[in-house]
Enzyme design. Sequence first.
Site, mmCIF file in Angstrom:
data_model
loop_
_atom_site.group_PDB
_atom_site.id
_atom_site.type_symbol
_atom_site.label_atom_id
_atom_site.label_comp_id
_atom_site.label_asym_id
_atom_site.label_seq_id
_atom_site.Cartn_x
_atom_site.Cartn_y
_atom_site.Cartn_z
ATOM 1 N N ALA A 99 0.869 -1.191 0.000
ATOM 2 C CA ALA A 99 0.000 0.000 0.000
ATOM 3 C C ALA A 99 0.906 1.242 0.000
ATOM 4 O O ALA A 99 0.832 2.090 0.889
ATOM 5 C CB ALA A 99 -0.967 -0.010 1.178
ATOM 6 N N GLY A 123 6.152 8.258 1.097
ATOM 7 C CA GLY A 123 7.136 7.948 2.149
ATOM 8 C C GLY A 123 7.945 6.715 1.773
ATOM 9 O O GLY A 123 9.182 6.715 1.847
ATOM 10 N N HIS A 124 7.246 5.662 1.348
ATOM 11 C CA HIS A 124 7.942 4.446 0.896
ATOM 12 C C HIS A 124 8.821 4.756 -0.317
ATOM 13 O O HIS A 124 9.975 4.321 -0.393
ATOM 14 C CB HIS A 124 6.936 3.372 0.462
ATOM 15 C CG HIS A 124 6.058 2.841 1.544
ATOM 16 N ND1 HIS A 124 4.693 3.043 1.554
ATOM 17 C CD2 HIS A 124 6.327 2.092 2.649
ATOM 18 C CE1 HIS A 124 4.160 2.429 2.597
ATOM 19 N NE2 HIS A 124 5.129 1.854 3.288
ATOM 20 N N MET A 180 2.444 10.360 6.447
ATOM 21 C CA MET A 180 1.918 9.380 5.489
ATOM 22 C C MET A 180 1.937 7.999 6.112
ATOM 23 O O MET A 180 2.892 7.627 6.792
ATOM 24 C CB MET A 180 2.746 9.388 4.219
ATOM 25 C CG MET A 180 2.532 10.623 3.406
ATOM 26 S SD MET A 180 3.470 10.544 1.882
ATOM 27 C CE MET A 180 3.010 12.123 1.181
#
Length: 281
Positions: free
Chosen positions: A32, A36-37, A185
């Site tokens: 998901a 940020g990731h 986030m």
Amino acid sequence: MKIFKSKSELKDFLLTIRKDKKSIGFVPTMGALHEGHLSLVKRAKKKNDIAVVSIFVNPTQFDNKEDLVKYPQTLENDIRLLESVQCDVLFVPSVEEIYDTNVVSENFDFDGLEHQMEGKFRDGHFDGVGTIVKALFEIVEPTNAYFGKKDFQQLQIIKKLVEKHNIPVKIKGRPIFREEDGLAMSSRNVRLTKEHREAAPFIYKTLKKARKKFGIKNVIEVTQWVEKQFKKHPFLELEYFTIADEKTLETPEVIHKKKKYRGFIAVFAGDIRLIDNIGLK
Ligand code: AMP
């Protein structure tokens, strides 16, 4: 982007990378994906020859079954996002591929880091995190691994894991990415109701005000001030606000100028649990 479901096939591929003396930057996630990731993936790509991302919703780190069942899964979109940042490898194992039939955690001793904050409220959480991160490090054997400071306690625990188990990887902590209104986030944000989503920026606003008060008021006073703000709030319920030493994660009795401190918070917005933290000066 190459996609692997099998750990042995991934290992074989990464062996060819290491033979060529290439560095591997690794970003473990539960999917998901959000900005940020992606910031971690971009960093991994920039600082290494190849970037490897894993997506695995790790059952053993969930203390709340409903949170696990409802954890957002958006694999198609995740693949598209990872391709947009030129990720080289995605590892998406099944639960059986990681755990076989024995879906349990190892027990870890992280020198007390695991008993603070999240450890107090999420039973067994860090044993689950330690188990999966150690397993993934053994499969990927990364040169560098990237983690967000959004989960600051997790970052410190992973540094401890690597130190105690002599795992040859460098752990890199990276800044927290936020929505424009300040909300950190998180994959769980999509599950917030409209009302709770609108209320949630109050968390970071309060952290920033607490940062201003730190240094003027003492630790207990700042903590009580934060608790009072949430008591008055109609939609958000505070689980904890804690000021802690960045290294030991213990609440200080006296503030030392040379040490670094952070404010850590966990809040329920309905049944969604949100965490955040802020550096204090
Ligand atoms: P998760 O998918 O929640 O397990 O997170 C995977 C990695 O992304 C962890 O290292 C998190 O700390 C990091 N991460 C999650 N949210 C953020 C964020 N808002 N900013 C920076 N890193 C993040």
